[in-house]
Structures are given as structure tokens and as C-alpha cells.
Design a protein around this motif. Sequence first.
Motif, PDB file in Angstrom:
ATOM      1  N   ALA A  40       5.142   7.562   0.865  1.00 36.51           N
ATOM      2  CA  ALA A  40       5.363   7.608  -0.551  1.00 36.51           C
ATOM      3  C   ALA A  40       4.157   7.559  -1.365  1.00 36.51           C
ATOM      4  CB  ALA A  40       5.876   6.074  -0.783  1.00 36.51           C
ATOM      5  N   HIS A  41       3.096   7.925  -0.648  1.00 35.82           N
ATOM      6  CA  HIS A  41       1.876   7.951  -1.598  1.00 35.82           C
ATOM      7  C   HIS A  41       1.689   9.427  -2.180  1.00 35.82           C
ATOM      8  CE1 HIS A  41      -1.057   4.508  -1.217  1.00 35.82           C
ATOM      9  NE2 HIS A  41      -0.665   4.532   0.291  1.00 35.82           N
ATOM     10  N   ALA A  77       1.110   1.498 -12.708  1.00 36.82           N
ATOM     11  CA  ALA A  77       2.315   2.116 -11.913  1.00 36.82           C
ATOM     12  C   ALA A  77       1.663   2.349 -10.351  1.00 36.82           C
ATOM     13  CB  ALA A  77       3.205   3.061 -12.549  1.00 36.82           C
ATOM     14  N   ARG A  78       0.673   3.174 -10.459  1.00 37.81           N
ATOM     15  CA  ARG A  78       0.233   3.645  -9.087  1.00 37.81           C
ATOM     16  C   ARG A  78      -0.446   2.311  -8.299  1.00 37.81           C
ATOM     17  NH1 ARG A  78      -2.793   7.550 -10.643  1.00 37.81           N
ATOM     18  NH2 ARG A  78      -1.523   9.135  -9.734  1.00 37.81           N
ATOM     19  N   ASN A  79      -1.189   1.388  -8.831  1.00 41.61           N
ATOM     20  CA  ASN A  79      -1.474   0.429  -8.057  1.00 41.61           C
ATOM     21  C   ASN A  79      -0.584  -0.663  -7.750  1.00 41.61           C
ATOM     22  OD1 ASN A  79      -4.146   1.329  -8.526  1.00 41.61           O
ATOM     23  ND2 ASN A  79      -4.852   0.131 -10.258  1.00 41.61           N
ATOM     24  N   SER A  80       0.378  -0.705  -8.494  1.00 43.60           N
ATOM     25  CA  SER A  80       1.394  -1.935  -8.140  1.00 43.60           C
ATOM     26  C   SER A  80       2.648  -1.231  -7.062  1.00 43.60           C
ATOM     27  CB  SER A  80       2.263  -2.196  -9.440  1.00 43.60           C
ATOM     28  OG  SER A  80       3.357  -2.986  -8.943  1.00 43.60           O
ATOM     29  N   LEU A  81       2.786   0.139  -7.456  1.00 39.25           N
ATOM     30  CA  LEU A  81       3.868   0.805  -6.622  1.00 39.25           C
ATOM     31  C   LEU A  81       3.186   0.996  -5.174  1.00 39.25           C
ATOM     32  CD1 LEU A  81       5.650   2.613  -9.180  1.00 39.25           C
ATOM     33  CD2 LEU A  81       6.761   0.622  -7.811  1.00 39.25           C
ATOM     34  N   LEU A 103       4.079   0.558   0.553  1.00 42.25           N
ATOM     35  CA  LEU A 103       3.402   0.195   1.794  1.00 42.25           C
ATOM     36  C   LEU A 103       4.081  -0.667   2.462  1.00 42.25           C
ATOM     37  CD1 LEU A 103      -0.548   1.310   0.973  1.00 42.25           C
ATOM     38  CD2 LEU A 103       1.066   2.455   2.307  1.00 42.25           C
ATOM     39  N   GLY A 104       4.569  -1.642   1.987  1.00 45.64           N
ATOM     40  CA  GLY A 104       5.052  -2.963   2.674  1.00 45.64           C
ATOM     41  C   GLY A 104       6.752  -2.298   2.855  1.00 45.64           C
ATOM     42  N   ALA A 105       7.244  -1.387   2.518  1.00 45.96           N
ATOM     43  CA  ALA A 105       8.486  -1.183   2.843  1.00 45.96           C
ATOM     44  C   ALA A 105       8.740  -0.206   3.721  1.00 45.96           C
ATOM     45  CB  ALA A 105       9.377  -0.772   1.559  1.00 45.96           C
ATOM     46  N   ALA A 106       8.823  -0.569   5.061  1.00 49.52           N
ATOM     47  CA  ALA A 106       8.919   0.346   6.250  1.00 49.52           C
ATOM     48  C   ALA A 106      10.462   0.836   6.538  1.00 49.52           C
ATOM     49  CB  ALA A 106       8.287   0.077   7.488  1.00 49.52           C
ATOM     50  N   ARG A 144       5.661  -5.540 -14.370  1.00 49.31           N
ATOM     51  CA  ARG A 144       5.661  -4.714 -15.419  1.00 49.31           C
ATOM     52  C   ARG A 144       4.344  -3.908 -15.371  1.00 49.31           C
ATOM     53  NH1 ARG A 144       5.035  -7.912 -20.162  1.00 49.31           N
ATOM     54  NH2 ARG A 144       5.680  -5.828 -21.481  1.00 49.31           N
ATOM     55  N   HIS A 145       3.730  -4.116 -14.441  1.00 52.84           N
ATOM     56  CA  HIS A 145       2.408  -3.289 -13.968  1.00 52.84           C
ATOM     57  C   HIS A 145       1.266  -3.420 -14.873  1.00 52.84           C
ATOM     58  CE1 HIS A 145       5.538  -1.587 -11.679  1.00 52.84           C
ATOM     59  NE2 HIS A 145       6.012  -0.721 -12.450  1.00 52.84           N
ATOM     60  N   ILE A 146       1.259  -4.437 -15.890  1.00 54.30           N
ATOM     61  CA  ILE A 146       0.404  -4.662 -16.739  1.00 54.30           C
ATOM     62  C   ILE A 146      -0.597  -5.752 -16.277  1.00 54.30           C
ATOM     63  CG2 ILE A 146       1.529  -5.962 -18.209  1.00 54.30           C
ATOM     64  CD1 ILE A 146      -0.219  -4.285 -20.538  1.00 54.30           C
ATOM     65  N   THR A 147      -2.016  -5.689 -16.475  1.00 56.29           N
ATOM     66  CA  THR A 147      -2.768  -6.800 -16.039  1.00 56.29           C
ATOM     67  C   THR A 147      -3.284  -7.611 -17.392  1.00 56.29           C
ATOM     68  OG1 THR A 147      -4.426  -5.500 -15.485  1.00 56.29           O
ATOM     69  CG2 THR A 147      -3.127  -5.683 -13.797  1.00 56.29           C
TER      70      THR A 147
END
Length: 357
Positions: free
Chosen positions: A50-51, A170-174, A179-182, A198-201
Amino acid sequence: MKSTKLRKLITGTIAASLLAFPLSFGTVPAPAAEAGTSSILGAIVGGVAAHSQLDALLRKYNDSEEGRQEYFREMKKQYGVNEDWALNQQLDRIMTNLTAGIGAVDSSVYNKPYNYFINNQKGFNAFCTIGHNLSVNTGLYNVLTNEDEIAVVLAHELGHGQKDHPVKGARNSLNMQILGAATGSQAGALVAQVINNRHITKPMENEADALAFDYITHTNYNPGATAAVWQRVLDLSKSKASAVQEFLSDHPADDDRRDAYVKKLSSYSGNHVTNKDGLIRINTKDFTTPAAAGGMSARERSYFVMGNLAAAYHNGHDKRRAYVDGNTVMLGAQPIMTCVSGDESASTLAERLNAIK
């Protein structure tokens, strides 16, 4: 639910989640582009693969002119376009002014000009998403009527855009979640995580707030609007204004944001001006507490007066004597306060200002 329907649901949801990044003024999912949706689902099932899928998708819609224009068209299709002439003229003016303000401190704003439009959504919201695509809900104008305050909202969103927060978030969160979804059996849990994230920090929010102040102070907008807009939201939240109540439910504390801007205003004035619950003080001496007027509470209005004073000190107008022009207190070339019913007289305030400035 049949497997085909489930696959379509998951595919559409993930695509929308990947592309959406509404920011500080409400949750509005951005439109799902058709391109790449089936490959996204396959990438999630495949885990690490997915990367490359995610990076390619984000690069297309964030960095390429063709991709960001395609995404902008999809936004308009999904949300509709408000063609109100006066509102669009105002939005053009605000975006022109803010672009110049940003350009004074960050010339990269000219490398990828913002696309923007007013949509037909009724909630109180404005949002910036990938590709420097920005939209303002029609509902925002039911809450904010002052151009300076609207400019603050948009300056905050442009701060997110300038720092590429939408695509970074979006990139950091997703990436971490993908990576955890195999296996396909984990896709449902992944979708739930993506929808609720919502991907915002908090650092992103704080950075956008700080940038908004910097941008506003490089325009002719009143810097006091940065605090005033949050006071207005707080005032309206006490009523039954459902749009504001909904907005408040999942955002940073507005009193904290207001108070942070009050500190910035004081610093901008060289620490000459402070504001405590609407009482404006100059050099630790009481100046005035403005009355409620023009649809503003007394406290909201006080931040505009504070902003004028801060600008006067920052720009050196305090070296001149205060005087009265009609009902307006002036300090050099800087208007400070136009007195209305409930205020002290302009002459009284000008005299006091000269005594304490």
C-alpha cells in the motif's frame, strides 16, 4: 450484505478517507475520485504494498496540476457551488489579500496557487484539502459576517495548506494503519479507524493558528479579529445555534485559542496593550471597556479595539498624539475605536489615551 456490495462500500469509503482532510472548521469528507479505488482496496489487503499505492495517489492529487484540478472538479460536483455574487466577490478579495500576506513571509504560495469556491453545505465550516484546494461552506456565513473574521478562518486553513498538513497527515496516519492490515478480514476494522481519524494533530492546529496570525498581520485586516472570531463562536455556542454547537463538538477549546491570540496581540503591541475579559489596558492603566454594538458582544468588539491599538504600537503611531475624527478615536494614522451609544465619548477616550500611552 453481499460480498460485492461490501467490497464497493469498503472501496468507496477508503478512497474518500484517503483523499479527505477537512481541517479546523468541521468534518466534511472530500469527494472520492474514481481513479485508483480498486487498486487501493487491493493494496490494503496486500499490506506493505500500500505504500507505493498511497504515495502515487497522493502525489497525483497533491502535486500534479492535472490531478489537483481533477480533484477540485470532483469537490464541486459533490458539494455544489454557491454562485452568490456578493459572497464570491468577497471571497476573491479575501484570497487576494491573504495570498499577498502569505507571500510577504512565504513566497512559495505563488508556486501552487489555491483553488477555492463556496459550496452549498449548510454547516459552519471551511476546509483545505490536498492540492491546495479550499472550500467554504455557505453555512459559515450564517455565523460570521465580518470580513476580517472570515479572513482569519481562511488564513488558518491556508496555514495548513502552506505546510502541506493535508497530505502529511493522510500519509502518516494511513501508512501506519495500512501496514497493520495484512488480510482482507481486517479491512473492516481498518475502515473504521480511517473514518474516525481526521489525520490532524494538535501541533498542526497550533502551527496553523500561529501562521494565521502572521499572515493577517501582513494584510490590512484587523489583527484583533484573530481573537474576536473565537469569542464570537463562544458567544453563539451559548445559544441554540446548532451549526456552531456541532462545530464545537470535535475541535480544540475555543477559549484557549482566543486567549493564545490575545497573548500574541499583546506581544505584537510591544506588551503595551492587554485585554482582561473585555477591559482594555494600556501600559497597565485602564483604557476602556467597549459596549456591545454592531451584532458583536462587548468582549468580541474589545478585541477589535485591542487589535487597532496593537497595530498602532507595532507601526509606531503611538509617537503621535491621539485625536478625534468625528466619533472615531485616532492615534496617528491608525483608527482606534469608533464610539457608539454605550461607549464613553471619543474626546474622553482620546484624552485618556494621550495620558497613558
